[in-house]
Scaffold this active site. Structure first.
Site, short mmCIF file in Angstrom:
data_model
loop_
_atom_site.label_atom_id
_atom_site.label_comp_id
_atom_site.label_asym_id
_atom_site.label_seq_id
_atom_site.Cartn_x
_atom_site.Cartn_y
_atom_site.Cartn_z
CE1 TYR A 168 0.35 3.38 -0.73
CE2 TYR A 168 -0.59 3.39 -3.05
CZ TYR A 168 -0.91 4.09 -1.07
OH TYR A 168 -1.62 4.32 -1.10
NE ARG A 170 10.98 -10.02 10.66
CZ ARG A 170 10.95 -9.57 11.21
NH1 ARG A 170 11.64 -10.26 11.97
NH2 ARG A 170 9.64 -8.75 11.71
CE LYS A 178 -0.90 7.63 -2.55
NZ LYS A 178 -2.25 7.18 -1.65
CD GLU A 232 -7.55 9.44 4.59
OE1 GLU A 232 -7.47 10.44 4.01
OE2 GLU A 232 -6.10 9.38 5.40
CG LEU A 273 -2.72 10.68 0.86
CD1 LEU A 273 -1.43 10.08 1.55
CD2 LEU A 273 -2.91 10.05 -0.11
N1 PDD Z 1 -5.31 6.30 -2.68
N2 PDD Z 1 -7.20 8.49 0.76
C1 PDD Z 1 -6.26 7.88 1.56
C2 PDD Z 1 -5.72 6.87 2.17
C3 PDD Z 1 -5.91 6.62 -0.77
O1 PDD Z 1 -4.76 5.79 -0.14
C4 PDD Z 1 -5.98 7.67 -1.23
C5 PDD Z 1 -5.64 7.16 -2.69
C6 PDD Z 1 -6.77 9.24 -1.22
C7 PDD Z 1 -6.67 9.81 -2.07
O2 PDD Z 1 -5.55 10.88 -2.85
P1 PDD Z 1 -5.16 10.70 -4.12
O3 PDD Z 1 -6.21 11.58 -4.86
O4 PDD Z 1 -3.66 11.24 -4.17
O5 PDD Z 1 -5.32 9.28 -5.03
C8 PDD Z 1 -6.64 9.62 -0.23
C9 PDD Z 1 -4.59 5.59 -4.10
C10 PDD Z 1 -6.19 6.00 -5.50
C11 PDD Z 1 -4.74 4.34 -4.06
O6 PDD Z 1 -4.28 3.88 -2.99
O7 PDD Z 1 -4.46 3.26 -4.90
#
Ligand code: PDD
Length: 291
Positions: free
Chosen positions: A33, A100, A149, A182, A207
């Site tokens: 995503y 599945r 992601k 993170e 990420l």
């Molecule tokens: N999440 N680390 C993780 C685990 C994240 O899910 C996200 C972002 C980030 C920051 O990435 P970016 O700057 O590209 O948004 C770091 C999004 C916002 C979400 O899951 O809704």
């Protein structure tokens, strides 16, 4: 005003927007995503978000469902149909629908694609930026590839709920070596006593945040000192300043870690001057990108 979502080629009322019970995203989190922001009708960092989506899909061997320019068209159509100018855009691509079976389907199934636009209140983020937020730290419980992601977010969900139950805004993961990786949905930064920005270098444990990358480039342009290296929970608590970055938070000051106020002197428990200048630098980037 009716809300409309995009589901596999169709614009449908949000309340009816559903995927098949055998969509592999639904059954296995076999999906990737993106989440990106629209500000005054302008798409923020569209190209890097699409590049990262392609990297995630490549790592999962899922074919991109449409071209980037077609994605852009759908986003604008969603904004138009929902009459939105300030919105978050959620894009999810799954391996599609198949009976599945853990292994990939043997017959080629088209990937599933859903997109949802949601109103964003940027004034609320700005208010939060002026106050700062608190975080807690928790042991890393995620799978070994948070750099992809993917929608496998159960560990993130549980950690975020733990933060909420503790009255905190975000939870940070701590790896087996005692180093911060993170947040559940954000990258984390600290400011050392000499003003150097410190954030973990990219590896498979975090990420590659698009906001992180934008902050790296705007702070480099301002000749702010930077170190990309891991740091421990103890170092974080002792930092002069702490902030987190994400698409939904931009640059957000962190004023408390595990109940301990960050900073010293008159800045204790308040957003610090370095963080405030990073917020300012990133705001300029946002303005430039979206106008
Ligand atoms: N999440 N680390 C993780 C685990 C994240 O899910 C996200 C972002 C980030 C920051 O990435 P970016 O700057 O590209 O948004 C770091 C999004 C916002 C979400 O899951 O809704």
């Amino acid at each position: 005003m009716p809300r409309v979502a995009y589901v596999n080629g169709r614009y449908v009322p949000h309340r009816d927007a559903a995927v098949h019970v055998e969509d592999r995203g639904h059954q296995f989190a076999d999906a990737a995503y993106e989440m990106l922001m629209v500000i005054d009708g302008g798409l923020l960092d569209f190209a890097p978000h699409m590049e990262r989506l392609h990297r995630s899909l490549g790592a999962l061997s899922i074919a991109p469902p449409m071209s980037d320019s077609a994605v852009r068209v759908v986003i604008h159509e969603l904004l138009r149909r929902n009459r939105l100018k300030n919105a978050s855009i959620y894009i999810q691509v799954s391996r599609g629908v198949a009976p599945r079976d853990h292994a990939f389907p043997q017959t080629r199934t088209p990937p599933g694609l859903v997109m949802v636009a949601r109103r964003m209140d940027y004034a609320l983020i700005a208010r939060r930026q002026s106050q700062g937020v608190s975080v807690i730290t928790l042991a890393e419980t995620r799978w070994a590839r948070p750099d992809i992601k993917s929608t496998s977010l159960l560990a993130n969900v549980l950690a975020k709920q733990e933060a909420r139950d503790a009255g905190a805004y975000e939870a940070l993961f701590v790896d087996a070596d005692g180093m911060i990786t993170e947040g559940t949905a954000s990258n984390i930064w600290m400011v050392a006593a000499d003003g150097t920005l410190v954030t973990r270098a990219l590896d498979q444990s975090i990420l590659a945040g698009i906001t992180r990358q934008a902050v790296l480039s705007v702070t480099a342009a301002r000749q702010m000192a930077l170190e990309e290296r891991p740091f421990s929970r103890a170092e974080l608590k002792d930092a002069a300043e702490v902030f987190l970055t994400s698409s939904t938070n931009f640059v957000m000051p962190v004023t408390e870690v595990d109940g301990q106020k960050i900073g010293a002197g008159k800045n204790i428990g308040k957003p610090g001057p370095v963080t405030n200048s990073v917020i300012e630098a990133h705001r300029e980037h946002v303005q430039k990108e979206t106008t």
